[in-house]
Design an enzyme around this catalytic site. Structure first.
Site, short mmCIF file in Angstrom:
data_model
loop_
_atom_site.label_atom_id
_atom_site.label_comp_id
_atom_site.label_asym_id
_atom_site.label_seq_id
_atom_site.Cartn_x
_atom_site.Cartn_y
_atom_site.Cartn_z
N TYR A 87 0.64 -1.07 -0.39
CA TYR A 87 0.00 -0.18 -0.35
C TYR A 87 0.85 1.01 0.12
O TYR A 87 0.44 2.13 -0.70
CB TYR A 87 -0.86 -0.06 1.05
CG TYR A 87 -1.79 0.98 0.75
CD1 TYR A 87 -3.30 0.96 0.31
CD2 TYR A 87 -1.52 2.35 1.48
CE1 TYR A 87 -4.36 1.90 0.74
CE2 TYR A 87 -2.56 3.17 1.67
CZ TYR A 87 -3.64 2.83 1.06
OH TYR A 87 -5.14 3.73 0.76
N PHE A 139 -8.96 20.39 -24.50
CA PHE A 139 -9.42 18.72 -24.82
C PHE A 139 -10.36 17.79 -23.71
O PHE A 139 -10.75 19.13 -22.78
CB PHE A 139 -8.57 17.55 -24.47
CG PHE A 139 -9.41 16.13 -24.49
CD1 PHE A 139 -8.15 15.74 -25.55
CD2 PHE A 139 -9.08 15.48 -23.10
CE1 PHE A 139 -9.32 14.74 -25.83
CE2 PHE A 139 -9.56 13.88 -23.54
CZ PHE A 139 -9.39 13.15 -24.83
N THR A 140 -11.31 17.68 -24.33
CA THR A 140 -13.00 17.48 -23.56
C THR A 140 -12.61 17.34 -22.08
O THR A 140 -13.71 18.41 -21.08
CB THR A 140 -13.57 16.19 -23.70
OG1 THR A 140 -12.53 14.84 -23.98
CG2 THR A 140 -13.59 16.49 -25.70
N ASP A 230 0.55 19.22 -20.56
CA ASP A 230 -0.45 18.41 -20.40
C ASP A 230 0.72 17.46 -21.28
O ASP A 230 0.85 17.85 -22.71
CB ASP A 230 -2.07 18.67 -21.54
CG ASP A 230 -2.67 17.23 -21.52
OD1 ASP A 230 -1.94 16.12 -21.86
OD2 ASP A 230 -3.79 17.07 -21.38
N LYS A 273 -2.36 6.94 -22.60
CA LYS A 273 -0.72 7.13 -23.70
C LYS A 273 0.36 7.26 -24.09
O LYS A 273 0.99 6.55 -24.93
CB LYS A 273 -1.82 8.66 -24.48
CG LYS A 273 -3.41 8.74 -24.70
CD LYS A 273 -3.74 10.01 -25.31
CE LYS A 273 -4.59 10.46 -25.53
NZ LYS A 273 -5.76 9.63 -26.62
N ARG A 396 -15.28 14.12 -33.97
CA ARG A 396 -14.41 14.83 -32.97
C ARG A 396 -15.28 15.99 -33.79
O ARG A 396 -14.54 16.28 -34.14
CB ARG A 396 -13.54 14.59 -32.94
CG ARG A 396 -12.70 13.41 -32.35
CD ARG A 396 -11.98 13.76 -30.68
NE ARG A 396 -13.12 13.29 -30.10
CZ ARG A 396 -13.07 13.13 -28.26
NH1 ARG A 396 -12.41 13.09 -27.89
NH2 ARG A 396 -14.15 12.76 -27.93
N PHE A 462 -20.91 13.01 -25.72
CA PHE A 462 -20.63 12.10 -26.71
C PHE A 462 -19.85 10.20 -25.93
O PHE A 462 -20.42 9.74 -26.89
CB PHE A 462 -19.38 12.50 -27.24
CG PHE A 462 -18.07 13.37 -26.50
CD1 PHE A 462 -17.47 14.08 -25.83
CD2 PHE A 462 -17.03 11.90 -26.31
CE1 PHE A 462 -17.06 14.29 -24.75
CE2 PHE A 462 -15.58 12.07 -25.42
CZ PHE A 462 -15.58 13.55 -24.51
N1 F0G Z 1 -5.65 15.26 -21.96
C1 F0G Z 1 -5.24 14.01 -23.25
C2 F0G Z 1 -4.02 15.62 -24.33
C3 F0G Z 1 -5.91 13.35 -23.88
O1 F0G Z 1 -5.66 13.10 -24.97
C4 F0G Z 1 -6.56 12.70 -22.98
C5 F0G Z 1 -7.27 11.44 -23.32
C6 F0G Z 1 -6.53 12.68 -21.10
C7 F0G Z 1 -5.67 14.87 -21.19
C8 F0G Z 1 -8.07 12.65 -19.80
O2 F0G Z 1 -7.00 11.70 -19.79
O3 F0G Z 1 -8.09 9.41 -20.65
O4 F0G Z 1 -6.56 9.10 -18.92
O5 F0G Z 1 -8.99 10.44 -18.26
N2 F0G Z 1 -7.35 11.23 -24.38
C9 F0G Z 1 -8.35 10.12 -24.76
C10 F0G Z 1 -8.91 9.91 -26.14
C11 F0G Z 1 -9.45 9.85 -23.68
O6 F0G Z 1 -9.28 8.85 -26.40
O7 F0G Z 1 -7.99 10.71 -26.88
P1 F0G Z 1 -7.21 10.24 -19.48
#
Ligand code: F0G
Length: 489
Positions: A87, A139-140, A230, A273, A396, A462
Site C-alpha cells: 500500500y 481537450f474534452t 499536458d 497514452k 470529434r 458524446f
Molecule cells: N489530455 C489529453 C490530451 C488526452 O488526450 C486525454 C485523453 C486526457 C488528457 C485524459 O486522459 O483518458 O487518461 O483520463 N484522451 C483519450 C483520447 C481519452 O481518446 O484521446 P485520461
C-alpha cells in the site's frame, strides 16, 4: 536503416516505395472478428449510432483511441511480475520515480489513476470562479474540469491550426499575440495558468514547437503566470520537434523532452497514452506547487505511492516512460499515420495535413458536405464508416461539443472523424483495408445522411448519448455495399 527526407526512421525500399516498416515482431496475438455488414448494422443501431457504445465483439479494427490500447512491450509485461505489492512505500513506485527523473527530469511526482484525475486535482487547486485559462486547444475532459471549478477556457491557436490542408509543421502552436491580449484584458491575477497540450489532440494530433513554448514561458514568467503542460502525447510531439525544428535535429528525444518539460511549471499526463499502460501523473520541480497538489492525492486517488493504479501498472508505467525515449518506438504511430494520410490524400479524401500524432483525422464537414452541421456530419461519418468496414473511429465534432444556455448546439470549429493509430497494434495490410473501405465510402458518400439525438446526457454527451438517422440512409448503404462487394465481409 536511414532517416528518410520526411524524417521517420524507415528502411529504404529498392522499389522506392515510401512505406513504414514494423520495427518489432508480433509475439502475442489476439483474434479479431470481421462480421457481415448486416450484423454491423444491427450493432450500430443498438449502439445508438454512437461508436463509444459498440462492443468489441462487433468491431474489426478498433481505431476509437490510442488510450490504453497501445501494445505493451515484452519488457513492460515482464516488469509486472516483479511488482512489489504494498500500500505504501512500494519499491515499484521508487522505480517509477526514477523513471520520471530520467525521462522528464522532474524531482517531484504524484501518481493518479488516469489523465483526467490529474486535471481534476490541478483544476481544483488552481482554478477559481472567474479565472481564465488560455491554451493552444482544449481537450474534452480538461475543459469540463476547468469549467466545473468556475474557470473559462480560451483557445488561442494560430490561424493555421484549423486549416485542414496545411504544410505548417507546428499547427499546435499557441498565438503569443492573443496570449498577451488575454493577460491585458483580464489581468494576470485572473489567469490561473497557461496550458500547452503536446500533439494537440482535437485539432488532429498536431505538435507545437519548442520556439513557441519558449515564448509562452517568457510571457507567462513576465506576468508571474504558471505554465501547465499536458504531456499525454509528448513522445510524438518530441518526435515531430526532432524532425521539423532544425535546432533539435541532432538532439536526443530525452534532451528534447527535458527541454519541453523544463519550460513548464507543472507537467501532467495520461499514462494510458504516453507509456502504453494505465494511470497518469503530475510532475514538477517546484516544491511549493507539489505541496499544494499533494494533499488531494490520498483523498481522490489513493496513497502517494500508487495513486489509484495497481502496482503492476506502476511497474509497467516506469518501463513505458523509459521506452518513450526510444525513437524506433515513438516513431511507429506517426509513420503509420503518415502512410495512411498520404494514401487518403492521394485518393482525394479530405484529410488533415500534415500528418500528426495520435491518428488520421478526416474532415467530415467536407466529406459529407451535404449533411448540415446540426445533423452531426462527424458522428454520421463515424457510424457509416463502422457500418461499411467494421473500423471503429471517434467523432470529434459537434457531438463532442455542448449546448448553449438556449439549448442550441455550440457548433464545433471543425467536424473530424478521428481514426486513432494505437502504437504497434495494426499491420500495414490492416491499414490498407481501412484506407480501401474509406475510399469506397467516399465514392458513395451521397448515400450517407445525418443523425439526431434521442437520448442526451447533460455532461460529456458524446460518451453515452444515443442517436438515430434522420432518414433511412444506413439501409441504402448496406444495399449498395452488397451490390458492389457481393458476399464479401
Ligand atoms: N489530455 C489529453 C490530451 C488526452 O488526450 C486525454 C485523453 C486526457 C488528457 C485524459 O486522459 O483518458 O487518461 O483520463 N484522451 C483519450 C483520447 C481519452 O481518446 O484521446 P485520461
Amino acid at each position: 536503416m536511414s532517416t528518410s527526407s520526411n524524417g521517420s526512421p524507415t528502411v529504404k525500399f529498392f522499389s522506392g516505395e515510401d512505406i513504414p516498416l514494423e520495427l518489432h515482431k508480433v509475439r502475442i496475438v489476439q483474434k479479431l472478428n470481421l462480421i457481415p455488414i448486416e450484423e454491423r448494422h444491427k450493432a450500430i443501431v443498438e449502439a445508438g449510432f454512437n461508436t463509444f457504445l459498440l462492443t468489441t465483439k462487433t468491431v474489426f479494427l478498433d481505431m476509437l483511441t490510442d488510450s490504453g490500447t497501445n501494445a505493451m512491450s515484452d519488457n513492460q509485461v515482464a516488469s509486472m511480475l516483479r511488482a512489489d505489492d504494498a500500500y505504501a512505500g512500494s519499491q515499484s513506485y521508487m522505480r517509477l520515480e526514477e523513471a520520471i527523473r530520467e525521462a522528464f527530469n522532474c524531482r517531484y511526482f504524484l501518481p493518479v489513476h488516469q489523465g483526467r484525475a490529474a486535471e481534476n486535482i490541478i483544476s481544483k487547486t488552481f482554478v477559481k470562479a472567474g479565472d481564465v485559462i488560455p491554451m493552444n486547444y482544449h481537450f474534452t475532459t480538461t475543459k469540463a474540469h476547468i469549467e466545473i471549478n468556475g474557470g473559462t477556457i480560451f483557445e488561442i491557436y494560430t490561424d493555421e491550426a484549423l486549416k485542414v490542408k496545411s504544410t505548417h509543421p507546428f499547427k499546435g502552436n499557441l498565438d503569443i499575440g492573443k496570449l498577451k491580449d488575454i493577460i491585458k484584458k483580464y489581468g494576470a491575477d485572473k489567469v490561473a495558468y497557461v496550458r500547452m497540450e503536446a500533439s494537440t489532440n482535437l485539432i488532429g494530433g498536431q505538435p507545437f514547437s519548442i520556439a513557441n513554448m519558449r515564448e509562452v514561458r517568457q510571457v507567462a514568467r513576465e506576468h508571474g503566470i504558471m505554465v501547465v503542460l499536458d504531456a499525454s502525447l509528448i513522445g510524438e510531439n518530441a518526435w515531430f520537434i526532432k524532425q521539423r525544428e532544425p535546432e533539435f535535429r541532432d538532439r536526443s528525444i530525452k534532451e528534447i523532452l527535458h527541454e519541453m518539460i523544463g519550460l513548464a511549471d507543472v507537467t501532467y499526463f495520461s499514462s494510458r497514452k504516453v507509456s502504453s499502460t494505465r494511470g497518469g501523473g503530475i510532475a514538477t520541480n517546484n516544491e511549493e506547487i507539489y505541496k499544494k497538489l499533494k494533499d488531494w492525492i490520498p483523498l481522490y486517488e489513493g496513497f502517494y505511492t500508487y495513486g489509484g493504479m495497481s502496482i503492476r501498472e506502476v511497474e509497467a508505467m516506469a518501463v513505458g516512460l523509459i521506452e518513450t525515449l526510444d525513437e524506433s518506438i515513438i516513431s511507429q504511430s506517426p509513420s503509420f499515420i503518415r502512410y495512411m494520410v498520404n494514401e487518403l490524400d492521394r485518393l482525394g479524401i479530405p484529410v488533415v495535413t500534415p500528418a500528426g500524432g495520435l491518428g488520421v483525422h478526416i474532415d467530415a464537414g467536407q466529406f459529407l458536405s451535404h449533411v448540415p452541421q446540426t445533423e452531426y456530419p462527424a458522428g454520421a461519418l463515424a457510424a457509416a464508416y463502422f457500418l461499411v468496414s467494421g473500423v471503429r473511429g471517434m467523432e470529434r465534432g459537434t457531438i463532442s461539443s455542448v449546448r448553449d444556455a438556449q439549448g442550441k448546439d455550440v457548433l464545433a470549429d471543425i467536424e473530424l472523424l478521428r481514426l486513432a493509430m494505437p502504437r504497434r497494434v495494426f499491420t500495414l495490410s490492416q491499414v490498407k483495408y481501412a484506407t480501401d473501405r474509406l475510399h469506397w465510402l467516399f465514392q458513395n458518400r451521397h448515400l450517407v445522411g445525418g443523425l439526431r439525438f434521442y437520448e442526451e446526457p447533460p455532461v460529456l454527451r458524446f460518451f453515452g448519448g444515443k442517436l438515430e438517422p434522420t432518414t433511412p440512409w444506413p439501409e441504402k448503404l448496406v444495399a449498395k455495399f452488397r451490390a458492389d462487394f457481393g458476399n464479401s465481409l
